[in-house]
Design a protein around this motif. Structure first.
Motif, PDB file in Angstrom:
ATOM      1  N   ASN A  98    -114.147  69.222  58.257  1.00  0.00           N
ATOM      2  CA  ASN A  98    -113.212  69.640  57.409  1.00  0.00           C
ATOM      3  C   ASN A  98    -112.111  68.563  57.398  1.00  0.00           C
ATOM      4  N   LEU A 162    -108.134  79.304  59.108  1.00  0.00           N
ATOM      5  CA  LEU A 162    -108.651  78.346  57.907  1.00  0.00           C
ATOM      6  C   LEU A 162    -108.334  78.985  56.580  1.00  0.00           C
ATOM      7  N   ASN A 179    -104.902  74.572  54.473  1.00  0.00           N
ATOM      8  CA  ASN A 179    -105.875  73.750  55.101  1.00  0.00           C
ATOM      9  C   ASN A 179    -105.228  72.565  55.690  1.00  0.00           C
ATOM     10  N   LYS A 182    -104.937  71.840  59.805  1.00  0.00           N
ATOM     11  CA  LYS A 182    -105.836  71.916  60.526  1.00  0.00           C
ATOM     12  C   LYS A 182    -106.736  70.384  60.340  1.00  0.00           C
TER      13      LYS A 182
END
Length: 727
Positions: A98, A162, A179, A182
């Motif tokens: 990610n 998330l 997002n 993170k």
């Protein structure tokens, strides 16, 4: 009798071995974490921590390639059910994949700045970015903190989750996707710990929370889901008390956070809130990523008041050029300098808000201040929501020449903002093969185009393509109309630039004043000849009384002179022979010419000679002027040719340098291969020794087990012998 049997059985119980004591040790017990002793600099005490081997690479782009041993042994296939339905699980490896949406690490730091800017509505007045040392291993940590409203326990869990974002419903916030935290923290380092204090509101007590998102913890312990240990505290009775929940083992959370964080105890964790004071959030990223050479990807040493990056985004030549041209520093250094990038990150800095980078304020920079000969960027997009279109008659921003454009530096592009946040920095919409567009910069806010998730580009839509085409056309038009002002030549119109100030060059200090052109010598010649011709025609009109013959001669001569006059300062047109013949015939028919007419003819002839001589002189002047213009053009071309040669030499030197680096890298690679082979041999020998030691240890265990059994047998016989006389 019964009592004696109880005593014997109690004696036997003392010699019972634990279940499984004689079984061989498994791999997990053999490879247990090794305790690491750390001496605390403040108290002088020594504390032990476990330092398990890191299962992933220290380089970010390789950190996702690790072998999940625990999952391999279990064979996978575990199913988690919620309300009788299959539940999708999120593997820790997703944290890394990610975060790869951030190709540029400074873009990841900018995400954390965005979160602090969004807290202005909750009272934030600053965002402080600094560097601290990890007490456990002495490594460097990145700290980002603000004095905003902080996060309640619920908001802290949303932050760690998330895709959850409450900001998507707010208009004046930058974050939209839930997002950014993170991806940004995991792009900077493998682990992050967050401290946040939230003041009491609406009759609620103040709270403070600690959350740990650790890639090292998840991979080292073989977790198959993302586990985030958290601690929550509430202000009660003039002190902070831990919030307990029946479903949460807070003691285990404390032990996990202490073991995998840079702090040595719960008291040490709580001391971080003393730095936050009444409210705010403190983010600490540690185990920062390294480059291929083993150095930290973030460079903290080149400038004590800046955070820079190494690698392809850093160009030493640009750094040197920035010293020679301070006005161009932002353009030349924003790709590797956080101070430069953060100075243009926001179109408008919130009033009173400070960005403090390593103890020094970041000065806000408006690109419009770097422009000369400014022009409005007008554009009204179609096919978008009218609420997102800028008002003020479709004006998006400004464009113009950079202050250093006359130095012919390759500076150009548009800074495009979305909702006050810079999305594309110095966007080159015109990539000309030559010097076209050089020196033209622009700044605009396009709220009608949707940014990508990493906020470093826009989503490729039809609206964006139309905007790109519009900016391309605007830059081309502006360049073609104004390039002569910064010393570029227009070969189509033979426009020769003049270095320095000149009568034909506008003063760029006042961009609104038009260029005043001074007539050239050729133009003066044409004007003077025209005035003389008009005077001569008026004098000839008064002599029409000389008769028909004279009038005919006069008209004939005037026609010839008009033919000459039309060619002043150009090549003279030849007099047609039929006109001369006609004049001779008329003179012959008229008979004798009077004395006055002869004198007049002599004067006219003298005037013709003088006119021819003046025309010849003007032609000579023109011939002299033309070579001067050509010489200036040739001179500029020679200068440009010389610059190109110098650039070619620099490229050749750089090519040779890169070849040398490549050769050196190959040699180093071969040496590393040799070292790797040597290490493999050493590890193989060490493994052989360990296997031998393990085998020896197992044999000793078996011998010990046999000895114990023999002792037990002897003890049993002894006890039986002791009990027989009693019977």
């Amino acid at each position: 009798m019964g009592n004696e049997e109880d005593e014997v059985s109690s004696k036997k119980a003392k010699f019972v071995l634990p279940e499984g004591f004689l079984e061989p040790l498994d791999d997990q017990e053999i490879l247990a974490p090794i305790p690491l002793s750390v001496r605390m600099p403040d108290s002088g005490t020594t504390t032990q921590f476990f330092a398990p081997p890191v299962p992933y690479s220290k380089q970010f782009w390789k950190a996702g390639d690790y072998e999940d041993i625990a999952s391999t042994h279990r064979g996978g296939g575990d199913t988690t059910l919620i309300d009788g339905m299959d539940h999708v699980r999120v593997h820790p490896r997703f944290l890394h994949s990610n975060a790869t949406s951030h190709k540029w690490v400074l873009g990841a730091v900018a995400e954390l700045l965005d979160n602090s800017i969004d807290e202005v509505s909750n009272g934030a007045t600053y965002c402080n970015i600094d560097v601290r040392l990890n007490k456990k291993d002495g490594s460097r940590m990145l700290v980002v903190e603000d004095n905003g409203g902080g996060m309640s326990p619920e908001r802290m869990r949303h932050c760690m989750s998330l895709g959850y974002s409450a900001k998507s419903k707010l208009v004046n916030t930058i974050g939209q996707y839930g997002n950014g935290f993170k991806t940004s923290t995991m792009r900077c380092g493998a682990d992050v710990i967050v401290f946040s204090r939230c003041p009491g509101k609406d009759g609620r007590s103040a709270t403070q929370s600690i959350g740990l998102l650790s890639y090292t913890f998840l991979t080292s312990t073989g977790k198959e889901d993302i586990v985030v240990p958290m601690l929550d505290y509430q202000w009660k009775g003039n002190q902070w008390s831990r919030i307990s929940s029946p479903s949460v083992d807070s003691k285990k959370n404390v032990e996990t956070i202490v073991q995998w964080s840079p702090y040595v105890s719960e008291a040490d964790l709580l001391q971080q809130f003393n730095l936050i004071k009444d409210q705010g959030t403190r983010i600490i990223i540690y185990n920062l990523w390294q480059d291929e050479a083993g150095d930290l990807e973030l460079d903290f040493d080149s400038d004590v008041h800046d955070i820079q990056i190494r690698g392809v985004d850093r160009d030493e030549k640009k750094i040197q050029t920035a010293k020679d041209y301070p006005n161009s520093r932002i353009f030349l250094t924003y790709t590797h300098s956080l101070r430069s990038y953060s100075s243009i990150l926001y179109l408008r800095r919130p009033p009173g808000f400070r960005i403090i980078l390593r103890g020094k304020d970041v000065v806000h920079h408006n690109l419009v201040d770097d422009m000369i000969k400014q022009k409005d960027v007008n554009y009204k997009p179609t096919g978008v929501d009218s609420a997102e279109v800028n008002a003020n008659k479709g004006v998006l921003g400004k464009m113009g020449f950079h202050k250093d454009a006359e130095a012919h530096l390759d500076i150009q592009g548009f800074n495009v903002y979305h909702r006050n946040r810079l999305i594309k920095a110095f966007w080159r919409v015109w990539n000309a093969a030559s010097s076209g567009g050089r020196g033209v910069i622009g700044q605009l806010e396009a709220n009608f185009v949707k940014p990508a998730h990493d906020k470093q580009d826009f989503e490729r839509t039809v609206v964006l393509s139309r905007l790109e085409t519009k900016l391309n056309n605007l830059q081309k038009t502006y360049w073609n109309e104004n390039k002569r002002y910064i010393g570029y030549v227009d070969l189509k119109v033979n426009d020769t630039p003049v270095k320095g100030k000149s009568p034909t060059r506008p003063d760029l200090s006042n961009s609104n004043s038009p260029a005043k052109e001074i007539p050239t010598p050729v133009e003066k010649c044409n004007s003077q000849a025209k005035r003389e011709t008009e005077t001569q025609r008026s004098s000839q009109a008064g002599e029409a009384k000389l008769g028909n013959v004279s009038a005919n001669n006069e008209s004939t001569r005037t026609s010839v002179e008009n033919g000459k006059e039309s060619g002043v300062c150009q090549k003279e047109k030849p007099v047609e022979q039929n006109l001369a013949a006609k004049r001779n015939e008329e003179v012959a028919d008229s008979g004798a010419v009077t004395e006055n007419r002869k004198r007049k003819n002599r004067e006219e002839l003298t005037s013709d000679v003088l006119l021819k001589r003046d025309c010849a002189r003007v032609q000579e002047d023109q011939i002299k002027v033309a070579p001067q213009a050509d010489a200036a053009l040739v001179h500029d071309l020679q200068v440009e040719n010389s610059e190109l040669k110098d650039r070619i030499k620099e490229l050749e030197e750089k090519h040779r340098s890169l070849e040398a680096q490549l050769t050196e890298s190959k040699e180093k690679y071969e040496e590393l291969n040799k070292e790797q082979d040597a290490f493999i041999e050493i590890f193989a020998e060490e493994r052989t020794r360990r296997d031998a030691a393990e085998e020896n240890f197992k044999n000793k265990l078996k011998d010990a087990s046999k000895t114990i059994h023999e002792l037990q047998d002897k003890l049993s016989r002894f006890q039986r012998n002791q009990s027989q006389p009693d019977q």
